[in-house]
Every structure is written in structure tokens, then in C-alpha cells.
Scaffold this motif. Structure first.
Motif, PDB file in Angstrom:
ATOM      1  N   VAL A 199       0.848  -1.196   0.000  1.00 33.48           N
ATOM      2  CA  VAL A 199       0.000   0.000   0.000  1.00 33.48           C
ATOM      3  C   VAL A 199       0.880   1.242   0.000  1.00 33.48           C
ATOM      4  CG1 VAL A 199      -1.796   1.277   1.225  1.00 33.48           C
ATOM      5  CG2 VAL A 199      -1.798  -1.236   1.250  1.00 33.48           C
ATOM      6  N   VAL A 200       0.601   2.174  -0.913  1.00 39.56           N
ATOM      7  CA  VAL A 200       1.303   3.456  -0.969  1.00 39.56           C
ATOM      8  C   VAL A 200       0.259   4.563  -0.951  1.00 39.56           C
ATOM      9  CG1 VAL A 200       2.889   4.936  -2.245  1.00 39.56           C
ATOM     10  CG2 VAL A 200       3.188   2.442  -2.305  1.00 39.56           C
ATOM     11  N   ILE A 201       0.431   5.520  -0.048  1.00 43.25           N
ATOM     12  CA  ILE A 201      -0.497   6.658   0.058  1.00 43.25           C
ATOM     13  C   ILE A 201      -0.134   7.685  -1.007  1.00 43.25           C
ATOM     14  CG2 ILE A 201      -1.479   8.409   1.570  1.00 43.25           C
ATOM     15  CD1 ILE A 201      -1.965   5.530   2.473  1.00 43.25           C
ATOM     16  N   THR A 202      -1.143   8.203  -1.701  1.00 45.77           N
ATOM     17  CA  THR A 202      -0.926   9.223  -2.732  1.00 45.77           C
ATOM     18  C   THR A 202      -1.771  10.462  -2.428  1.00 45.77           C
ATOM     19  OG1 THR A 202      -2.714   8.341  -4.121  1.00 45.77           O
ATOM     20  CG2 THR A 202      -0.484   7.456  -4.477  1.00 45.77           C
ATOM     21  N   VAL A 333      -6.702   1.214  -7.115  1.00 45.69           N
ATOM     22  CA  VAL A 333      -6.601   2.622  -6.714  1.00 45.69           C
ATOM     23  C   VAL A 333      -7.848   2.995  -5.921  1.00 45.69           C
ATOM     24  CG1 VAL A 333      -6.424   5.016  -7.492  1.00 45.69           C
ATOM     25  CG2 VAL A 333      -5.202   3.217  -8.730  1.00 45.69           C
ATOM     26  N   GLY A 334      -7.648   3.505  -4.719  1.00 43.55           N
ATOM     27  CA  GLY A 334      -8.753   3.970  -3.879  1.00 43.55           C
ATOM     28  C   GLY A 334      -8.546   5.429  -3.488  1.00 43.55           C
ATOM     29  N   LEU A 351      -0.428  -2.281  -4.839  1.00 44.13           N
ATOM     30  CA  LEU A 351       0.394  -2.722  -5.958  1.00 44.13           C
ATOM     31  C   LEU A 351       0.741  -4.203  -5.860  1.00 44.13           C
ATOM     32  CD1 LEU A 351       2.785   0.284  -5.610  1.00 44.13           C
ATOM     33  CD2 LEU A 351       1.468  -0.113  -7.681  1.00 44.13           C
ATOM     34  N   PRO A 352       0.871  -4.884  -7.004  1.00 43.18           N
ATOM     35  CA  PRO A 352       1.525  -6.197  -6.982  1.00 43.18           C
ATOM     36  C   PRO A 352       2.944  -6.045  -6.427  1.00 43.18           C
ATOM     37  CG  PRO A 352       0.442  -5.805  -9.094  1.00 43.18           C
ATOM     38  CD  PRO A 352       0.402  -4.511  -8.343  1.00 43.18           C
ATOM     39  N   PRO A 358       9.770  -0.202  -7.858  1.00 37.99           N
ATOM     40  CA  PRO A 358       9.866   0.795  -8.935  1.00 37.99           C
ATOM     41  C   PRO A 358       8.851   1.934  -8.785  1.00 37.99           C
ATOM     42  CG  PRO A 358       9.035  -1.309  -9.776  1.00 37.99           C
ATOM     43  CD  PRO A 358       9.532  -1.556  -8.396  1.00 37.99           C
ATOM     44  N   PHE A 359       7.659   1.637  -8.267  1.00 39.09           N
ATOM     45  CA  PHE A 359       6.680   2.705  -8.053  1.00 39.09           C
ATOM     46  C   PHE A 359       7.208   3.705  -7.028  1.00 39.09           C
ATOM     47  CE2 PHE A 359       3.060   4.708  -5.994  1.00 39.09           C
ATOM     48  CZ  PHE A 359       2.214   5.016  -7.050  1.00 39.09           C
ATOM     49  N   CYS A 360       7.782   3.203  -5.944  1.00 36.80           N
ATOM     50  CA  CYS A 360       8.309   4.088  -4.902  1.00 36.80           C
ATOM     51  C   CYS A 360       9.493   4.896  -5.414  1.00 36.80           C
ATOM     52  CB  CYS A 360       8.700   3.280  -3.671  1.00 36.80           C
ATOM     53  SG  CYS A 360       7.281   2.623  -2.761  1.00 36.80           S
ATOM     54  N   ALA A 361      10.267   4.337  -6.338  1.00 38.80           N
ATOM     55  CA  ALA A 361      11.396   5.082  -6.900  1.00 38.80           C
ATOM     56  C   ALA A 361      10.903   6.296  -7.681  1.00 38.80           C
ATOM     57  CB  ALA A 361      12.232   4.164  -7.798  1.00 38.80           C
ATOM     58  N   ILE A 362       9.853   6.095  -8.490  1.00 40.16           N
ATOM     59  CA  ILE A 362       9.274   7.228  -9.221  1.00 40.16           C
ATOM     60  C   ILE A 362       8.623   8.199  -8.257  1.00 40.16           C
ATOM     61  CG2 ILE A 362       7.372   7.852 -10.760  1.00 40.16           C
ATOM     62  CD1 ILE A 362       8.120   5.625 -12.551  1.00 40.16           C
TER      63      ILE A 362
END
Length: 498
Positions: A199-202, A333-334, A351-352, A358-362
């Protein structure tokens, strides 16, 4: 030597009622004239005696302004000759008078600029009286029913004892307590099993779409898009130079077979399966499995947007598409914008495992996580039991508000609008007479201070009848009749016979 700068006197306008001191006003206006080229370098200014007399200023006021301008290099004093504009400003007039060229923008910026939509310019609330204008905008929750006392109490809990965690930059993935609360919630409500690390908070769903596009897509890649479909996601992918493949929506949802015919090698499919946005269709089990099977065979990705599935008024909500995916091709996406409030700017991505790093790197290149204070407050709101109670209350409230608005619409506009109740979400579709230009109608209504969106805005190919999106969540039951009456009056003013 340049001619005397008599034009200075005609360009100075002092406001003696302003709270800004007169010397400061004079300083700013002379500085502006020099920067604009109206007073070129080397121009001799009128004498201090002349300026004091013509402008009605004391000598000390004038000297205070000129001293500052001299210290900053705008003016230069020559003994026995007077005060001049600094030589460094020579040639400024030619620069100022030259026609301005458009700014040089990147390809991405030009694409975004060309795709800009009125949906992203926002609606100004500054001039809104409490009962005017009438807004039927979709995706607006009941601001008047938000439990502010509980929210304020939870926020003050952290404000009273601020910590380094809250005042610092925060965790890249977002506050762990909030991610833990999300993991628990999506398991219970959406059937999703995932770890906290996935889980990543956006900053809302919009940021998630942009980051996912940067992560997964290259210019020219094919993207399956629901048509009509989510405007924010569409523009995010289109701005990256992707090739959008619009797929029709039928009673089972996204037409996967059309996608296989038109672009079987698409890199990504974007879908709102729990409640299709904006039509409200729920994707069938058969279509869900077809979509997952395609993604597994082609090694493509599916972005599942679950924007307002919490508010279902008929039947049970189907599990999320993510929960059916054994091959880890679905990204969920929530957002908290609909269930809490939009300016909170909190969303999340599940995310899978292979995409987390890679998502966290971006993400690290683009920005940090949102306000830790708001994340901590939201985590408390969820863990202390307020969140689920709020959803239950809002579901009942929205169902009642929809019924009241539907009754008023059918009573006043039955011959013009065809409206059926929505099974979920925050808006209904009002179908218009054949041949009506819904986009022109929405613009005309806005001029009458009645705000809604045209269905055409959500379409890539125009195959559906014209319609308007009619949000009901922000209209109290007792105001529904009046709001519809105002809509009817606006339609008559635009020349429609009702």
C-alpha cells in the motif's frame, strides 16, 4: 544625455487612503517603470523640488524612496547634474516593447495544455451564497454532514503533541498506521488480501494515475479505456503520448472482446468495475474473468479505480477485481475524496509486489507523501470506528437525497429528462431528448448558475444519447424541489419548452 524623464509624473498614481506608506508606493511605481522600459537607462528624472510639488509629497518621503532605488541600482545620483536611471538599464525599452514569444514547453507540457478540461479548472465557491447557485456536480459528497467535531478532536490529539514524525518529511509510502488501517478495511469491505508494504499513500487518485502511467507506459502504447469513462485517467495517459482504445460499455460492463479485436497488444486497461464511471454499470463476473485472463496472457496491466463503491443502495457489492487476480496483474486505486472530503487529498494504491519498489522510486522523484497530520487523523478516524459508521450514515443519507431529487425531477421535468435511480455512487444520469447538444446545454446552464456536466465530456466516441450527470449527494432533501424548480427556470430561459 537622455531627455528629462517628465513622463514619470504622468505615470505615478498614489493612493493616500492605502495602508501602504507613500514612499513605498513611489518606490514600487518608479521601479516598475524602469523594469518595463518606460524609463530607459540614463534618463534624467525631474528635480526633487519639482517632484515634491507635483506629487504633493514631503522631501523626506521622496528621499526615502529614491535612497532605496539608488541602493538597489535602479537610480544613480550625479553631483551637480541630478538623478538618473542607472546605465545598467540601457536598452530596456527595446526589450519591453518587443512582442512576447510563447514559452518553450516540453512535449508533455504541450500535450497536457492541449488536453486541459474545464473539469480540472475547478468551480470557484467564493461568490456562492448559501442557497445559490444550484450545483448538480457529480462526485461532491455531503459537506454539510461531515462529522467535523470528531475530526477536529482527532486532529487536535496530534496538534497538542506534535512529533518529529508529523512535522518531518514523512514515510515515502505514507504513514504506516494509515496503511495498516487501509489493509484491514479493504479486506473486510472489498475482499482484498494484501500486505502493508503493498500500500502506498498518494495525493488522491489523480496522482496515482499519473505515477502509474509514468511507471508502466511509453509513448505510443495502447491503453484500453472505458467509453464513456474517467476523464482524469484518460487525460493522464493521453498526455504521456499513449494511444487510447475506447471500449463501449454494455449491460455487463467493459466490452473485452472489442478490445481484443481492436488492440489485443494493449499494455494497460483502465476500468471502474464496481461502479462504472459515469454510467453506473457493475462489471459481470464473466467480463472480470475475461479481462484478467487477457492481462495474464499478454503480460499487460489492469488499473482498477474504485472511486465511490462504498455507496451502494441496491444489493451487495461484488468483491474488487483485485481480489480475483491470482496472476498479480491488477493495480487497485482507492480514494478518500468521496467518502470523506476532496480537499483532504488522500488516496492510495495497492500494488503487486513486483511493482512496489519501482513505483516508490518514481514517487521519490516526484514528491513525498501527503501531509502526515492528515494521514494520522485519517488513521485514527478509521481505527477508532468513525469511518465505517460515517459510511453507513452517508449511505442512508444519500439514498434519501437521491429519492427526493428523483421525485422532484420526475414531477417537474418528466417530459424533458428521463432519469432512473442510481444503484450506487453520487450521481444519476438524466437522459435528454434526441438531438439535444448536452455539452452546449451544460454551458448554457452554467451561465444561468446551474452547474452540471455533460455526458459527452466523458466520451471519446459519441455513440450514446445526450445526457447530463446529476449529482444528488450535496443536495439536502428539503431543498430538492427548489433546486429542480431553479433548473426548470434555467431551461426555460435557454428556450426549452417543458
Amino acid at each position: 544625455m537622455k531627455i528629462p524623464g517628465g513622463m514619470l509624473l504622468t505615470g505615478i498614481e498614489l493612493d493616500r487612503s492605502s495602508a501602504m506608506p507613500l514612499y513605498r508606493q513611489l518606490y514600487l511605481q518608479v521601479r516598475k517603470q524602469i523594469l518595463s522600459g518606460r524609463l530607459p537607462g540614463g534618463t534624467r528624472l525631474p528635480s526633487t523640488r519639482t517632484l515634491c510639488k507635483e506629487l504633493g509629497l514631503s522631501r523626506i518621503t521622496l528621499l526615502n524612496a529614491f535612497d532605496q532605488l539608488t541602493a538597489e541600482g535602479f537610480l544613480a545620483s550625479r553631483t551637480g547634474a541630478g538623478t538618473f536611471v542607472g546605465e545598467d538599464w540601457e536598452g530596456r525599452a527595446a526589450v519591453a516593447s518587443a512582442p512576447r514569444k510563447p514559452p518553450r514547453l516540453s512535449s508533455l507540457s504541450q500535450a497536457v495544455h492541449s488536453l486541459r478540461s474545464e473539469h480540472f479548472s475547478g468551480v470557484s465557491y467564493n461568490a456562492w451564497a448559501p442557497d445559490c447557485p444550484t450545483s448538480f456536480l457529480p462526485s461532491h459528497p455531503a459537506y454539510d454532514a461531515f462529522p467535523m467535531p470528531a475530526w477536529k478532536r482527532l486532529m487536535n490529539r496530534h496538534l497538542r503533541k506534535p512529533s518529529k514524525d508529523q512535522l518531518g518529511y514523512g514515510e515515502l509510502k505514507g504513514l504506516q498506521r494509515l496503511r495498516e488501517a487501509i489493509v484491514e478495511y479493504v479486506f473486510d469491505a472489498r475482499g482484498i488480501e494484501c500486505s502493508v508494504d503493498q500500500v502506498v499513500i498518494t495525493s488522491g487518485a489523480q496522482q496515482a494515475f499519473n505515477l502509474l502511467g509514468m511507471l508502466l507506459l511509453n509513448p505510443g502504447d495502447g491503453v484500453w479505456m472505458e467509453d464513456p469513462g474517467h476523464i482524469a485517467a484518460r487525460i493522464a495517459f493521453q498526455a504521456l503520448g499513449c494511444r487510447l482504445v475506447p471500449l463501449r460499455i454494455d449491460e455487463q460492463g467493459l466490452d473485452v472482446q472489442q478490445g481484443l479485436r481492436e488492440c489485443p497488444d494493449a499494455c494497460l486497461a483502465f476500468t471502474t468495475p464496481s461502479r462504472q464511471h459515469p454510467l453506473g454499470t457493475t462489471m459481470s463476473h464473466v467480463r472480470r474473468q475475461e479481462l484478467i485472463d487477457w492481462a495474464g496472457r499478454s503480460q499487460s496491466w489492469i488499473v482498477e479505480d474504485d472511486c465511490d463503491s462504498e455507496f451502494r443502495y441496491v444489493g451487495r457489492t461484488l468483491p474488487a477485481l483485485y481480489s480475483l487476480d491470482a496472476g498479480e496483474r491488477v493495480i487497485y486505486v482507492g480514494t478518500f475524496s468521496k467518502v470523506l472530503y476532496p480537499s483532504l487529498r488522500l488516496g492510495y494504491v495497492i500494488l503487486p509486489e513486483a511493482l512496489v519498489e519501482p513505483f516508490c522510486a518514481i514517487r521519490a522523484v516526484m514528491d513525498r507523501s501527503p501531509s502526515t497530520l492528515h494521514q494520522a487523523t485519517t488513521a485514527d478516524f478509521m481505527q477508532d470506528g468513525h469511518f465505517l459508521g460515517h459510511i453507513r450514515r452517508m449511505r442512508n443519507l444519500y439514498q434519501a437525497r437521491q429519492s427526493a431529487l428523483l421525485e422532484a425531477l420526475q414531477r417537474e421535468l418528466a417530459g424533458f429528462l428521463s432519469v432512473t435511480p442510481a444503484e450506487a455512487g453520487l450521481h444519476m444520469i438524466g437522459w435528454l431528448p434526441e438531438g439535444c447538444d448536452d455539452d452546449a446545454l451544460a454551458r448554457g446552464l452554467a451561465e444561468q448558475r446551474i452547474f452540471t456536466y455533460a455526458l459527452r465530456d466523458y466520451c471519446i466516441r459519441h455513440y450514446l444519447p445526450p445526457g447530463l450527470l446529476l449529482g444528488f449527494a450535496a443536495i439536502p432533501e428539503g431543498q430538492a424541489a427548489r433546486r429542480v424548480e431553479e433548473l426548470a427556470q434555467a431551461l426555460r430561459a435557454l428556450g426549452w419548452r417543458l
